[in-house]
Each structure stands twice: as structure tokens, then as C-alpha cells.
Design an enzyme around this catalytic site. Structure first.
Site, PDB file in Angstrom:
ATOM      1  N   HIS A 176      -0.868  -4.773   1.379  1.00 52.32           N
ATOM      2  CA  HIS A 176      -0.987  -6.195   1.013  1.00 52.32           C
ATOM      3  C   HIS A 176      -2.357  -6.449   0.379  1.00 52.32           C
ATOM      4  O   HIS A 176      -2.473  -7.083  -0.668  1.00 52.32           O
ATOM      5  CB  HIS A 176      -0.857  -7.089   2.255  1.00 52.32           C
ATOM      6  CG  HIS A 176       0.517  -7.139   2.849  1.00 52.32           C
ATOM      7  ND1 HIS A 176       0.728  -7.207   4.197  1.00 52.32           N
ATOM      8  CD2 HIS A 176       1.755  -7.144   2.290  1.00 52.32           C
ATOM      9  CE1 HIS A 176       2.022  -7.253   4.453  1.00 52.32           C
ATOM     10  NE2 HIS A 176       2.663  -7.211   3.306  1.00 52.32           N
ATOM     11  N   ARG A 235       7.669  -4.586  -3.361  1.00 49.39           N
ATOM     12  CA  ARG A 235       8.918  -3.883  -3.053  1.00 49.39           C
ATOM     13  C   ARG A 235       9.683  -4.621  -1.937  1.00 49.39           C
ATOM     14  O   ARG A 235       9.103  -5.150  -1.013  1.00 49.39           O
ATOM     15  CB  ARG A 235       8.640  -2.436  -2.679  1.00 49.39           C
ATOM     16  CG  ARG A 235       7.752  -2.238  -1.466  1.00 49.39           C
ATOM     17  CD  ARG A 235       8.562  -1.670  -0.327  1.00 49.39           C
ATOM     18  NE  ARG A 235       7.710  -1.386   0.810  1.00 49.39           N
ATOM     19  CZ  ARG A 235       7.325  -2.288   1.679  1.00 49.39           C
ATOM     20  NH1 ARG A 235       7.666  -3.551   1.538  1.00 49.39           N
ATOM     21  NH2 ARG A 235       6.572  -1.936   2.706  1.00 49.39           N
ATOM     22  N   THR A 270       4.039 -14.006   2.412  1.00 46.91           N
ATOM     23  CA  THR A 270       4.142 -12.938   3.404  1.00 46.91           C
ATOM     24  C   THR A 270       4.632 -13.471   4.736  1.00 46.91           C
ATOM     25  O   THR A 270       4.416 -14.622   5.078  1.00 46.91           O
ATOM     26  CB  THR A 270       2.787 -12.227   3.600  1.00 46.91           C
ATOM     27  OG1 THR A 270       2.952 -11.184   4.558  1.00 46.91           O
ATOM     28  CG2 THR A 270       1.711 -13.176   4.073  1.00 46.91           C
ATOM     29  N   ARG A 271       5.294 -12.599   5.470  1.00 52.79           N
ATOM     30  CA  ARG A 271       5.716 -12.943   6.823  1.00 52.79           C
ATOM     31  C   ARG A 271       5.291 -11.858   7.803  1.00 52.79           C
ATOM     32  O   ARG A 271       5.549 -11.939   8.989  1.00 52.79           O
ATOM     33  CB  ARG A 271       7.234 -13.108   6.885  1.00 52.79           C
ATOM     34  CG  ARG A 271       7.985 -11.830   6.541  1.00 52.79           C
ATOM     35  CD  ARG A 271       9.389 -11.861   7.016  1.00 52.79           C
ATOM     36  NE  ARG A 271       9.723 -10.676   7.747  1.00 52.79           N
ATOM     37  CZ  ARG A 271      10.211  -9.565   7.200  1.00 52.79           C
ATOM     38  NH1 ARG A 271      10.404  -9.489   5.919  1.00 52.79           N
ATOM     39  NH2 ARG A 271      10.510  -8.537   7.960  1.00 52.79           N
ATOM     40  N   HIS A 280      -1.335  -5.704   6.060  1.00 54.59           N
ATOM     41  CA  HIS A 280      -1.741  -4.288   6.069  1.00 54.59           C
ATOM     42  C   HIS A 280      -2.451  -3.957   4.761  1.00 54.59           C
ATOM     43  O   HIS A 280      -2.592  -4.819   3.886  1.00 54.59           O
ATOM     44  CB  HIS A 280      -0.556  -3.361   6.371  1.00 54.59           C
ATOM     45  CG  HIS A 280       0.664  -3.587   5.512  1.00 54.59           C
ATOM     46  ND1 HIS A 280       0.649  -3.381   4.164  1.00 54.59           N
ATOM     47  CD2 HIS A 280       1.923  -3.994   5.828  1.00 54.59           C
ATOM     48  CE1 HIS A 280       1.855  -3.637   3.675  1.00 54.59           C
ATOM     49  NE2 HIS A 280       2.648  -4.025   4.661  1.00 54.59           N
TER      50      HIS A 280
HETATM   51  P1  ADP Z   1       8.308 -10.518   2.906  1.00 57.30           P
HETATM   52  O1  ADP Z   1       8.505 -10.097   1.470  1.00 57.30           O
HETATM   53  O2  ADP Z   1       9.569 -10.489   3.683  1.00 57.30           O
HETATM   54  O3  ADP Z   1       7.480 -11.774   3.059  1.00 57.30           O
HETATM   55  P2  ADP Z   1       5.961  -8.868   3.460  1.00 57.30           P
HETATM   56  O4  ADP Z   1       5.118  -9.855   4.156  1.00 57.30           O
HETATM   57  O5  ADP Z   1       5.853  -7.472   3.954  1.00 57.30           O
HETATM   58  O6  ADP Z   1       7.473  -9.303   3.581  1.00 57.30           O
HETATM   59  O7  ADP Z   1       5.684  -8.813   1.915  1.00 57.30           O
HETATM   60  C1  ADP Z   1       4.898  -9.716   1.205  1.00 57.30           C
HETATM   61  C2  ADP Z   1       4.842  -9.298  -0.258  1.00 57.30           C
HETATM   62  O8  ADP Z   1       4.179  -8.026  -0.362  1.00 57.30           O
HETATM   63  C3  ADP Z   1       6.190  -9.099  -0.944  1.00 57.30           C
HETATM   64  O9  ADP Z   1       6.100  -9.436  -2.298  1.00 57.30           O
HETATM   65  C4  ADP Z   1       6.442  -7.607  -0.800  1.00 57.30           C
HETATM   66  O10 ADP Z   1       7.282  -7.134  -1.817  1.00 57.30           O
HETATM   67  C5  ADP Z   1       5.028  -7.062  -0.972  1.00 57.30           C
HETATM   68  N1  ADP Z   1       4.801  -5.768  -0.289  1.00 57.30           N
HETATM   69  C6  ADP Z   1       4.712  -5.570   1.054  1.00 57.30           C
HETATM   70  N2  ADP Z   1       4.424  -4.267   1.340  1.00 57.30           N
HETATM   71  C7  ADP Z   1       4.339  -3.637   0.142  1.00 57.30           C
HETATM   72  C8  ADP Z   1       4.069  -2.278  -0.256  1.00 57.30           C
HETATM   73  N3  ADP Z   1       3.822  -1.312   0.625  1.00 57.30           N
HETATM   74  N4  ADP Z   1       4.088  -2.006  -1.594  1.00 57.30           N
HETATM   75  C9  ADP Z   1       4.312  -2.955  -2.515  1.00 57.30           C
HETATM   76  N5  ADP Z   1       4.577  -4.244  -2.210  1.00 57.30           N
HETATM   77  C10 ADP Z   1       4.585  -4.594  -0.905  1.00 57.30           C
END
Ligand code: ADP
Length: 374
Positions: free
Chosen positions: A194, A280, A186-187, A191
Site C-alpha cells: 500500500h 490488484r 482501503t479496508r 502494508h
Molecule cells: P480493498 O481493495 O478491498 O479495499 P485493500 O485495502 O487491500 O483492499 O486494497 C486497497 C487498494 O490497494 C486497492 O486498489 C488494491 O487493488 C490495492 N492493493 C492492495 N494490495 C496490493 C498489492 N500487493 N499490489 C498492488 N495493489 C494492491
């Protein structure tokens, strides 16, 4: 769920070597944050089997076919890009510096001019400068140098007990007796979607490696320090401590969507993960990639060759009728009842000075983020 942990006692961290005498054809280069992040990943073995910056054969093969020249699956070039005008043709070694400290030396055996436009098109699926990863690629320099890399100090992006090399992570996993470990990249500020992903995974696997990325990200992402603080607050209050390992992932973010998802998965294998979560738009930015493009890339890869199982999640949201986080697979209500949860949305609410509602974030997390944005 079938994959069992393959533990390895081999520590692939670089052995430190003393720096030699500085010759006349030695060039000192102050590294950018992204270069330092790559160095750190190479030094700790997090990018194994890639142990040095790539030469032309690996670069070309990686760009064109997502493989190293020897056929190993590898989606993104790890190269040392410099400005040709700053590297005299006679340069035989490059001293890689961090704030004046000599970290590593590259014995130059190869230099070439990469076709960055081609790299952008193939790796990022766009050549647009609007894409932050592509913009960084174009700005990093028109020359690539490669050769043997020796380390004199370990670059370390993060101070604290959450800093674990791949080897240390595998040992920690072994000590806990976990046979299956699911990795989460994650970056974004954490929320409730997650958390939902984590908790579903915890129902299925022995342990969860929470692995926030702490290398460079685009300027409107929250800082790595805050990212870690919110994770600690969440763990302290809502997670079974003995089933979760929180550690930092020192890479820089490239926002390369599907190809970066593959890089994330391959690297997490080095950290001992048997499974890896891809939800996603993993590692995506803006509208550059389809919602499930990363998952679709994994569909085309032989799972045995990949060596880590991908745990796919559909877009998850808060449903006001169900009163919890769900996805279309578990919730029958229509989208008017759904609250989309995303890092982008969290950031925009915070910028507007709004308090994050409980459907979005746990109060402990919301309080830290509100303080940060104030
Ligand atoms: P990144 O993928 O750029 O690190 P995030 O920190 O938001 O960005 O995402 C971390 C992981 O959680 C990723 O695998 C992303 O696909 C997943 N993810 C984030 N938000 C959701 C969501 N609302 N529904 C399903 N998967 C999510």
C-alpha cells in the site's frame, strides 16, 4: 495525469428538516449497519447524483446495464431492502432509526420485489452465498421501497477530525492548493505494498487522499478504529504531512470487485479526486474475481464519461534481492525472491501470533496490530 481538479462550491449534503407528525401509516424501522452506511453516503452527497434509495427503473437499469434509468453511469444498486412481511401494504412513510434516534423519513412512493438472484449474478458475478456481499444482499429483505428521503439528523459513523463530507474534503483540497488529487480506497491493515502505491502516486500528483473505508466490513477484517490508528502511525512517521489528507469513507464494503471499484471511483470524484488508484483485485474477496478484473472494467469505460482517471498498479511484492517493494514492471528477479503482501496474509500472521516482519509492515504499524490481535 492530464486531468485537473474541478472544484465545486456546491454542498450536496442534505438539508435537515424537522420530522413531521407520526401518522397511522408510518412505520419505524431500526436500520442495519449497512443501511446506515448507505444513508450516510446519501446524506453527505457522497453518492451524488444518487440522492435517495433507488426505485425500480433505476434498480433494473443499474443491474442490467450499469446505468441509472437516465443513462448516468452507476454500477451498484443503492436500495432500501426490507422484509415484505414487516411492511404493511398501507405504509406511506418509513421512519429510519438508528439506536432509537429518528434519522430520516422515506415518503414511500414505490415498492417492488427485486429479483435478488439476478442482482447477485449481474452485480457480484456470482449468486453464491459464500460471497459475503451476496449473502448480505439475500439477507437484507425481499422488498425494496423507494421515495423522497428527508433527513432529520446526519448519520455519522466516525467521530474525529478525520470525518470530512465530500464538500469539506473539496474545500480542504482547495485550501492546500492541490490541482491534482489521487484517491486511495482501503479496508485492510496498511502494508508495505500500500505504502509503495501511495509513494509512487505522491511522485506524480499534488496530493493524496487516504480514504480508508469505515462502514461495515466482513467480521474477520480489522475494525475501522484500528484501521485509522495504523494509518495515523504511518503518516506521522513516514509521509510528508502537507501532501496527504487522511479522512474516512463511510461506506459499507460490498466486495463486488469490478463494479465496486467503479462505485469507489465515481464516489471519490464527489470527494474532489482527479485520479483514483486501482491495484490488484480491488474490492475483491476470495477467488471471485480475476486479479485485474477491476482494471479491465475501466478499460471499457470512456474516460471522459468516467470523469476521474484510473491509476492502475500491478501486483506489488517485497523483493528480497531488490530489498524493496516492486512489481514485475520494475523487478527482474524470479518469484522465489518475492514476498506477497496482502491484507489476508497480514491477518493470518497476526492470528498465529507472529510479529509482522519489516518487509510486511512498518514497526509502528506492526506494534498496533500485534496489540490488537493479542
Ligand atoms: P480493498 O481493495 O478491498 O479495499 P485493500 O485495502 O487491500 O483492499 O486494497 C486497497 C487498494 O490497494 C486497492 O486498489 C488494491 O487493488 C490495492 N492493493 C492492495 N494490495 C496490493 C498489492 N500487493 N499490489 C498492488 N495493489 C494492491
Amino acid at each position: 495525469m492530464s486531468r485537473a481538479l474541478i472544484t465545486s462550491q456546491v454542498d450536496r449534503s442534505a438539508t435537515l428538516e424537522p420530522a413531521g407528525e407520526i401518522g397511522p401509516d408510518s412505520l419505524a424501522v431500526e436500520c442495519s449497519a449497512r443501511q446506515l452506511a448507505d444513508l450516510e453516503m446519501l446524506a453527505t452527497g457522497a453518492y451524488a447524483p444518487v440522492m435517495t434509495f433507488m426505485g425500480q427503473d433505476d434498480w433494473r437499469s443499474c443491474v442490467e446495464s450499469m446505468r441509472l434509468a437516465d443513462g448516468t453511469l452507476w454500477p451498484i444498486p443503492i436500495t432500501l431492502q426490507l422484509s415484505a412481511s414487516a411492511v404493511p401494504a398501507s405504509t406511506s412513510e418509513i421512519r429510519l432509526m438508528s439506536h432509537g434516534r429518528h434519522i430520516a423519513t422515506l415518503a414511500v412512493s414505490e415498492r417492488f420485489t427485486p429479483d435478488l438472484h439476478r442482482e447477485a449474478e449481474m452485480v457480484y458475478a456470482t449468486s453464491s452465498r459464500e460471497h459475503p456481499g451476496v449473502a448480505a444482499l439475500y439477507e437484507a429483505g425481499d422488498l425494496v421501497v423507494s421515495g423522497r428521503l428527508s433527513f432529520h439528523a446526519l448519520p455519522r459513523s466516525f467521530a474525529g477530525p478525520e470525518y470530512l463530507t465530500p464538500f469539506e474534503t473539496r474545500l480542504a483540497v482547495e485550501q492546500r492548493g492541490w490541482r491534482t488529487v489521487v484517491g486511495f480506497q482501503t479496508r485492510n491493515p496498511v502494508h508495505r505494498a500500500h505504502e509503495y502505491l501511495h509513494k509512487v502516486a505522491l511522485e506524480l500528483f499534488d496530493g493524496l487522499l487516504l480514504h480508508p473505508l469505515v462502514g461495515e466490513t466482513k467480521s474477520d477484517d480489522i475494525s475501522a478504529e484500528v484501521r485509522m490508528r495504523v494509518y495515523k502511525a504511518l503518516l506521522d512517521n513516514y509521509y510528508p504531512q502537507e501532501r496527504v489528507l487522511l479522512a474516512v469513507y463511510p461506506a459499507a464494503m460490498r466486495y463486488a470487485g469490478p463494479r465496486e471499484a467503479l462505485l469507489h471511483a465515481l464516489s471519490r470524484k464527489n470527494y474532489g479526486c482527479t485520479h483514483f488508484i486501482v491495484g490488484r483485485d480491488h474490492a475483491g474477496v476470495g477467488d471471485f474475481y480475476g486479479t485485474y478484473a477491476a482494471q479491465e472494467l475501466f478499460d471499457k469505460i470512456d474516460p471522459d464519461e468516467l470523469g476521474i482517471d484510473i491509476i492502475r498498479f500491478e501486483h506489488s511484492f517485497y523483493c528480497t534481492r531488490c530489498e524493496h517493494v516492486a512489481s514485475k514492471r520494475t523487478c527482474p528477479h524470479d518469484s522465489s525472491q518475492h514476498l506477497a503482501l496482502s491484507g489476508t496474509k497480514v491477518r493470518s500472521l497476526l492470528v498465529e501470533g507472529e510479529t509482522l516482519p519489516a518487509e510486511f509492515s512498518r514497526p509502528e504499524v506492526a506494534a498496533i496490530l500485534a496489540e490488537e490481535y493479542r
